[in-house]
Scaffold this active site. Structure first.
Site, PDB file in Angstrom:
ATOM      1  N   LYS A 121       0.827  -1.213   0.000  1.00 16.50           N
ATOM      2  CA  LYS A 121       0.000   0.000   0.000  1.00 16.50           C
ATOM      3  C   LYS A 121       0.860   1.262   0.000  1.00 16.50           C
ATOM      4  O   LYS A 121       0.487   2.265  -0.613  1.00 16.50           O
ATOM      5  CB  LYS A 121      -0.982  -0.017   1.174  1.00 16.50           C
ATOM      6  CG  LYS A 121      -2.103  -1.044   0.960  1.00 16.50           C
ATOM      7  CD  LYS A 121      -3.227  -0.952   1.959  1.00 16.50           C
ATOM      8  CE  LYS A 121      -4.355  -1.898   1.547  1.00 16.50           C
ATOM      9  NZ  LYS A 121      -5.379  -2.074   2.561  1.00 16.50           N
ATOM     10  N   LYS A 201      -4.574 -10.030  -5.374  1.00 22.33           N
ATOM     11  CA  LYS A 201      -5.668 -10.383  -4.474  1.00 22.33           C
ATOM     12  C   LYS A 201      -6.879  -9.501  -4.783  1.00 22.33           C
ATOM     13  O   LYS A 201      -6.703  -8.306  -5.045  1.00 22.33           O
ATOM     14  CB  LYS A 201      -5.198 -10.113  -3.039  1.00 22.33           C
ATOM     15  CG  LYS A 201      -6.246 -10.327  -1.968  1.00 22.33           C
ATOM     16  CD  LYS A 201      -5.735  -9.848  -0.610  1.00 22.33           C
ATOM     17  CE  LYS A 201      -6.077  -8.397  -0.327  1.00 22.33           C
ATOM     18  NZ  LYS A 201      -7.470  -8.134   0.007  1.00 22.33           N
ATOM     19  N   LYS A 204     -10.755  -4.256  -2.279  1.00 19.80           N
ATOM     20  CA  LYS A 204     -11.612  -3.090  -2.468  1.00 19.80           C
ATOM     21  C   LYS A 204     -10.824  -1.954  -3.105  1.00 19.80           C
ATOM     22  O   LYS A 204     -11.302  -1.260  -3.983  1.00 19.80           O
ATOM     23  CB  LYS A 204     -12.164  -2.625  -1.116  1.00 19.80           C
ATOM     24  CG  LYS A 204     -13.177  -3.569  -0.518  1.00 19.80           C
ATOM     25  CD  LYS A 204     -13.768  -2.973   0.748  1.00 19.80           C
ATOM     26  CE  LYS A 204     -13.648  -3.924   1.910  1.00 19.80           C
ATOM     27  NZ  LYS A 204     -12.519  -3.643   2.782  1.00 19.80           N
TER      28      LYS A 204
HETATM   29  P1  ATP Z   1      -8.566  -2.962   1.061  1.00 21.77           P
HETATM   30  O1  ATP Z   1      -8.157  -3.161  -0.365  1.00 21.77           O
HETATM   31  O2  ATP Z   1      -9.079  -1.601   1.363  1.00 21.77           O
HETATM   32  O3  ATP Z   1      -7.502  -3.437   2.046  1.00 21.77           O
HETATM   33  P2  ATP Z   1      -9.873  -5.509   1.259  1.00 21.77           P
HETATM   34  O4  ATP Z   1     -10.691  -5.921   0.112  1.00 21.77           O
HETATM   35  O5  ATP Z   1      -8.518  -6.100   1.422  1.00 21.77           O
HETATM   36  O6  ATP Z   1      -9.835  -3.917   1.285  1.00 21.77           O
HETATM   37  P3  ATP Z   1     -10.325  -5.600   4.104  1.00 21.77           P
HETATM   38  O7  ATP Z   1     -11.380  -4.755   4.737  1.00 21.77           O
HETATM   39  O8  ATP Z   1      -8.914  -5.144   4.197  1.00 21.77           O
HETATM   40  O9  ATP Z   1     -10.744  -5.825   2.580  1.00 21.77           O
HETATM   41  O10 ATP Z   1     -10.431  -7.071   4.689  1.00 21.77           O
HETATM   42  C1  ATP Z   1     -11.622  -7.616   5.254  1.00 21.77           C
HETATM   43  C2  ATP Z   1     -11.474  -9.118   5.407  1.00 21.77           C
HETATM   44  O11 ATP Z   1     -11.568  -9.755   4.116  1.00 21.77           O
HETATM   45  C3  ATP Z   1     -10.135  -9.570   5.995  1.00 21.77           C
HETATM   46  O12 ATP Z   1     -10.358 -10.668   6.857  1.00 21.77           O
HETATM   47  C4  ATP Z   1      -9.345 -10.009   4.788  1.00 21.77           C
HETATM   48  O13 ATP Z   1      -8.350 -10.965   5.109  1.00 21.77           O
HETATM   49  C5  ATP Z   1     -10.451 -10.615   3.931  1.00 21.77           C
HETATM   50  N1  ATP Z   1     -10.109 -10.559   2.509  1.00 21.77           N
HETATM   51  C6  ATP Z   1      -9.886  -9.423   1.802  1.00 21.77           C
HETATM   52  N2  ATP Z   1      -9.616  -9.714   0.517  1.00 21.77           N
HETATM   53  C7  ATP Z   1      -9.676 -11.079   0.420  1.00 21.77           C
HETATM   54  C8  ATP Z   1      -9.481 -11.982  -0.660  1.00 21.77           C
HETATM   55  N3  ATP Z   1      -9.195 -11.538  -1.879  1.00 21.77           N
HETATM   56  N4  ATP Z   1      -9.619 -13.306  -0.422  1.00 21.77           N
HETATM   57  C9  ATP Z   1      -9.927 -13.766   0.815  1.00 21.77           C
HETATM   58  N5  ATP Z   1     -10.107 -12.957   1.882  1.00 21.77           N
HETATM   59  C10 ATP Z   1      -9.989 -11.620   1.697  1.00 21.77           C
HETATM   60 MG    MG Z   2      -7.252  -5.364   2.958  1.00 27.60          MG
END
Ligand code: ATP
Ligand code: MG
Length: 340
Positions: A121, A201, A204
């Protein structure tokens, strides 16, 4: 809402959080949230919309309130039941930041700099905010504030959880024997869903997502151009399903017989990628339909969502107050005048 005897005496407690940094996507759902839904019937569970984490990335303050409420709505629609678990917004319990500061005195800076999420990030930023470096300390505080021992997350959060354990150990060694439990991760079979770019991955913040609340039309619009096995340059080229991200998604949304059929059609070029995507889209749309329906109902009653969050925050403030009184005492802070 769980209540009753002093929580300090309780054993298994689940805590997890999600950032209102964009739409609730199928990676979040398969990797974490569907596990939350299952766990709420087995353990005392606290789930948090971590808006204080979301502000460590570029964001628009005018959009954050709506994103926060949409995330709450999405989580309830996905199956969180406020009668079985606690759901609240992080900034409604100020002790999260207070404990983060207290923990930061035992958090090794070198470890924070080595975190993969920080490296990824921070590489996107011209100026790296200190808050991004301290993100895992706040995460440790979220968990330890409730002395939770089980943390259902996706694979990307394992490193942060390991650091949470290290922080708990160091704090206990320095200030109080075994006050904080060492939190353990709980993973699902979908611990790392790859994004529609077929590379990173699903995140969001990367815009490579399919939203849990996306309409059938949007799901198809997003799946149609999604990256598949690069060997399938033309309709006639056979592919290897093991190298195709969409095939891995089939395994979560399609019946076993369909999964076998899809693999065969890919290997023999019997189907084009679009045929495979259409089946995936249909199955995904059907699987997410009950969630979309519950979301539509909640959208018509935003006061219900607000009430859940209000109740959740009140409960968590009580728990947090109890932990912080002990933390302040153990760390040697003089009590405020009038406090007992
Ligand atoms: P950002 O990109 O803002 O970090 P994010 O999509 O990674 O958002 P988070 O809010 O950081 O989402 O994570 C919420 C939960 O979802 C955490 O437990 C994280 O490990 C899980 N998670 C996020 N992305 C994935 C993915 N691609 N596959 C499986 N689990 C995920
Ligand atoms: Mg995340």
């Amino acid at each position: 809402m769980p209540s009753g005897r002093s929580y300090l005496a309780r054993m298994n407690r689940v805590f997890s959080g999600i950032q209102p940094s964009g739409e609730l996507h199928i990676g979040n759902y398969l990797g974490a949230v569907r596990n939350w839904v299952a766990l709420q019937s087995q353990h005392e569970c606290i789930f948090c919309i971590v808006n204080l984490h979301a502000i460590t990335q570029p964001y628009d303050p005018r959009e954050l309130p709506a994103r926060t409420m949409e995330m709450a709505l999405g989580l309830l629609a996905a199956g969180l039941d406020p009668d079985k678990c606690t759901l609240f917004v992080q900034s409604h319990v100020p002790e999260h930041t207070e404990l983060a500061w207290a923990l930061s005195v035992v958090a090794p800076k070198g470890d924070l700099e080595r975190m993969t999420q920080f490296k990824e990030k921070s590489a996107r930023e011209e100026t790296v905010p200190a808050a991004l470096l301290n993100y895992p300390v706040l995460q440790a505080a979220d968990i330890l504030l409730y002395r939770a021992n089980l943390v259902p997350v996706g694979e990307d959060q394992l490193q942060h959880l390991e650091l949470s354990r290290e922080i708990a150990r160091r704090w206990n060694a320095r200030f109080g024997e075994d006050f904080f439990p060492e939190p353990q991760p709980l993973l699902t079979s979908a611990k790392r869903i790859v994004g529609l770019d077929g590379n990173a991955k699903m995140s969001k913040s990367l815009g490579n997502t399919i939203g849990v609340l996306d309409s059938p039309e949007v799901i198809w619009e997003k799946l149609r151009p999604a990256v598949t096995d690069p060997a399938r340059k033309t309709r006639k080229d056979p592919g290897n399903p093991d190298l195709c991200n969409l095939f891995s998604l089939h395994q979560f949304f399609s019946a076993p017989a369909e999964v076998t059929h899809v693999a065969e059609q890919c290997r023999t070029a019997g189907w084009g990628c679009l045929d495979c995507k259409r089946l995936l889209a249909d199955n995904m749309i059907a699987a997410l339909e009950p969630i979309r329906e519950r979301a539509a109902e909640l959208k018509a009653h935003p006061e219900r969502v607000r009430a859940v969050l209000e109740r959740g925050a009140a409960h968590c403030r009580d728990l947090a107050r109890e932990t912080m009184a002990r933390v302040r005492d153990l760390m040697g802070f003089v009590p405020a005048a009038g406090a007992h």
